[in-house]
Design a protein around this motif. Structure first.
Motif, short mmCIF file in Angstrom:
data_model
loop_
_atom_site.label_atom_id
_atom_site.label_comp_id
_atom_site.label_asym_id
_atom_site.label_seq_id
_atom_site.Cartn_x
_atom_site.Cartn_y
_atom_site.Cartn_z
N ALA A 34 0.80 -1.22 0.00
CA ALA A 34 0.00 0.00 0.00
C ALA A 34 0.84 1.27 0.00
CB ALA A 34 -0.95 0.02 1.19
N VAL A 35 2.06 1.23 0.50
CA VAL A 35 2.86 2.45 0.58
C VAL A 35 4.31 2.15 0.22
CG1 VAL A 35 3.72 4.29 2.10
CG2 VAL A 35 1.39 3.44 2.39
N ASP A 36 4.84 2.89 -0.77
CA ASP A 36 6.26 2.82 -1.07
C ASP A 36 6.83 4.21 -1.34
OD1 ASP A 36 5.55 3.45 -3.68
OD2 ASP A 36 6.18 1.55 -4.53
N THR A 37 6.05 5.25 -1.08
CA THR A 37 6.46 6.64 -1.23
C THR A 37 5.67 7.48 -0.22
OG1 THR A 37 6.78 8.43 -2.82
CG2 THR A 37 4.82 7.08 -3.11
N ASP A 38 6.00 8.76 -0.07
CA ASP A 38 5.35 9.58 0.95
C ASP A 38 3.85 9.73 0.70
OD1 ASP A 38 6.22 11.16 -1.30
OD2 ASP A 38 5.65 12.94 -0.16
N VAL A 39 3.11 9.88 1.79
CA VAL A 39 1.64 9.94 1.76
C VAL A 39 1.19 11.40 1.84
CG1 VAL A 39 -0.46 9.28 3.00
CG2 VAL A 39 1.45 7.67 2.85
N VAL A 61 -2.71 5.01 0.96
CA VAL A 61 -2.08 4.31 -0.17
C VAL A 61 -1.24 5.35 -0.90
CG1 VAL A 61 -2.48 3.18 -2.39
CG2 VAL A 61 -4.01 2.70 -0.46
N SER A 62 0.00 5.01 -1.18
CA SER A 62 0.88 5.88 -1.97
C SER A 62 1.92 4.99 -2.63
CB SER A 62 1.54 6.94 -1.08
OG SER A 62 2.27 7.86 -1.87
N LEU A 63 1.71 4.71 -3.92
CA LEU A 63 2.55 3.77 -4.65
C LEU A 63 3.14 4.43 -5.89
CD1 LEU A 63 0.13 0.74 -4.45
CD2 LEU A 63 2.31 0.95 -3.24
N THR A 64 4.41 4.20 -6.11
CA THR A 64 5.09 4.75 -7.28
C THR A 64 4.43 4.24 -8.55
OG1 THR A 64 7.17 4.85 -6.06
CG2 THR A 64 7.31 4.93 -8.46
N TRP A 65 4.11 5.17 -9.46
CA TRP A 65 3.47 4.82 -10.74
C TRP A 65 3.95 5.83 -11.77
CZ3 TRP A 65 1.42 0.79 -12.87
CH2 TRP A 65 0.66 0.89 -14.02
N VAL A 132 -8.52 5.31 -5.15
CA VAL A 132 -7.25 5.93 -5.54
C VAL A 132 -7.41 6.97 -6.64
CG1 VAL A 132 -5.86 3.94 -4.84
CG2 VAL A 132 -6.72 4.07 -7.18
N GLY A 133 -6.40 7.81 -6.72
CA GLY A 133 -6.28 8.79 -7.78
C GLY A 133 -4.85 8.78 -8.29
N HIS A 134 -4.59 9.53 -9.35
CA HIS A 134 -3.27 9.56 -9.97
C HIS A 134 -2.64 10.93 -9.73
CE1 HIS A 134 -0.81 8.89 -13.92
NE2 HIS A 134 -0.08 8.74 -12.84
N ASP A 135 -1.50 10.96 -9.09
CA ASP A 135 -0.71 12.17 -8.89
C ASP A 135 0.41 12.12 -9.92
OD1 ASP A 135 0.91 14.26 -8.10
OD2 ASP A 135 1.12 13.59 -6.02
N GLN A 136 0.13 12.63 -11.13
CA GLN A 136 1.11 12.55 -12.22
C GLN A 136 2.37 13.33 -11.91
OE1 GLN A 136 -1.35 13.62 -15.70
NE2 GLN A 136 -0.62 11.69 -16.56
N GLU A 137 2.22 14.48 -11.27
CA GLU A 137 3.38 15.33 -10.98
C GLU A 137 4.41 14.59 -10.12
OE1 GLU A 137 4.19 19.30 -8.34
OE2 GLU A 137 2.41 19.29 -9.63
N ARG A 138 3.94 13.84 -9.13
CA ARG A 138 4.85 13.11 -8.23
C ARG A 138 5.00 11.64 -8.63
NH1 ARG A 138 4.90 15.17 -2.66
NH2 ARG A 138 6.80 13.96 -2.63
N GLN A 139 4.40 11.25 -9.75
CA GLN A 139 4.49 9.90 -10.30
C GLN A 139 4.10 8.83 -9.28
OE1 GLN A 139 8.51 9.70 -11.93
NE2 GLN A 139 7.69 10.33 -13.92
N ARG A 140 2.84 8.91 -8.85
CA ARG A 140 2.37 7.94 -7.87
C ARG A 140 0.85 7.80 -7.93
NH1 ARG A 140 3.19 11.58 -2.33
NH2 ARG A 140 1.92 13.30 -3.07
N ILE A 141 0.39 6.68 -7.42
CA ILE A 141 -1.02 6.42 -7.20
C ILE A 141 -1.25 6.67 -5.72
CG2 ILE A 141 -2.82 4.63 -7.16
CD1 ILE A 141 -2.02 5.52 -9.99
N VAL A 142 -2.23 7.51 -5.39
CA VAL A 142 -2.49 7.87 -3.99
C VAL A 142 -3.95 7.62 -3.66
CG1 VAL A 142 -0.63 9.58 -3.86
CG2 VAL A 142 -2.90 10.29 -4.63
N GLY A 143 -4.20 7.33 -2.41
CA GLY A 143 -5.58 7.12 -2.00
C GLY A 143 -5.68 6.47 -0.64
N LEU A 144 -6.78 5.77 -0.46
CA LEU A 144 -7.06 5.09 0.80
C LEU A 144 -7.57 3.69 0.48
CD1 LEU A 144 -8.89 8.09 2.43
CD2 LEU A 144 -6.72 7.14 3.23
N LYS A 145 -7.31 2.76 1.39
CA LYS A 145 -7.83 1.40 1.22
C LYS A 145 -8.44 0.95 2.53
CE LYS A 145 -4.01 -1.51 2.70
NZ LYS A 145 -3.38 -2.79 2.47
N ALA A 146 -9.36 -0.01 2.40
CA ALA A 146 -9.97 -0.60 3.60
C ALA A 146 -10.20 -2.08 3.34
CB ALA A 146 -11.28 0.08 3.93
N LYS A 147 -10.02 -2.85 4.37
CA LYS A 147 -10.30 -4.29 4.31
C LYS A 147 -11.77 -4.53 4.62
CE LYS A 147 -5.66 -5.32 5.90
NZ LYS A 147 -4.85 -5.75 7.03
#
Length: 151
Positions: A34-39, A61-65, A132-147
């Protein structure tokens, strides 16, 4: 043995893994990345729970994309490192009663203003919802997740 001890023992036995599900759901918890970059800050401020049989909190959620567009279902499966089925749904399907509006708004503010919801299956009764949404400027997928537990 007191009746409380007997009842607690019963509950412990009832909640044990029966082994009746597939290999992807052998542990009691989901194992996706779920996280590999800053949130982003708006995501850290959300304090809501997803209502299911488990009532789990939304987690950042903050994943490099590095791609130009949002990931497809197959690309998202690879991104979170899970081999099960992944499907998408509309915000209205995810939140038909408007109880997760703060989640949707935080994701909109953190990304490009568009929201996509992925449902990652973990066996027949468990799933994770990624909003999730796409943060193109910072090249990442950001958002929230729930089980969720859905039996």
């Amino acid at each position: 043995m007191s009746s409380d001890d007997a009842y607690n023992s019963f509950l412990d036995q009832a909640n044990q893994d029966t082994g009746a599900h597939d290999d992807s759901a052998k542990s009691g918890s989901a194992t996706t990345k779920a996280v590999d970059t800053d949130v982003p800050a708006p995501l850290q401020q959300v304090d809501l729970y997803y209502t299911s049989e488990a009532d789990e909190p939304f987690e950042p959620v903050s994943l490099t994309w590095r791609e130009k567009d949002m990931p497809s279902e197959n690309e998202f499966k690879d991104l979170v490192g899970h081999g099960s089925d992944v499907s998408t749904m509309s915000p209205r399907e995810f939140d038909p009663h408007g109880q997760y509006q703060a989640v949707l708004e935080a994701v909109e503010r953190s990304g490009d203003g568009k929201v996509r919801i992925f449902r990652v299956e973990h066996g027949s009764t468990r799933a994770e919802y990624y909003v999730v949404g796409h943060d193109q400027e910072r090249q990442r997928i950001v958002g929230l997740k729930a089980k969720a537990v859905e039996s």
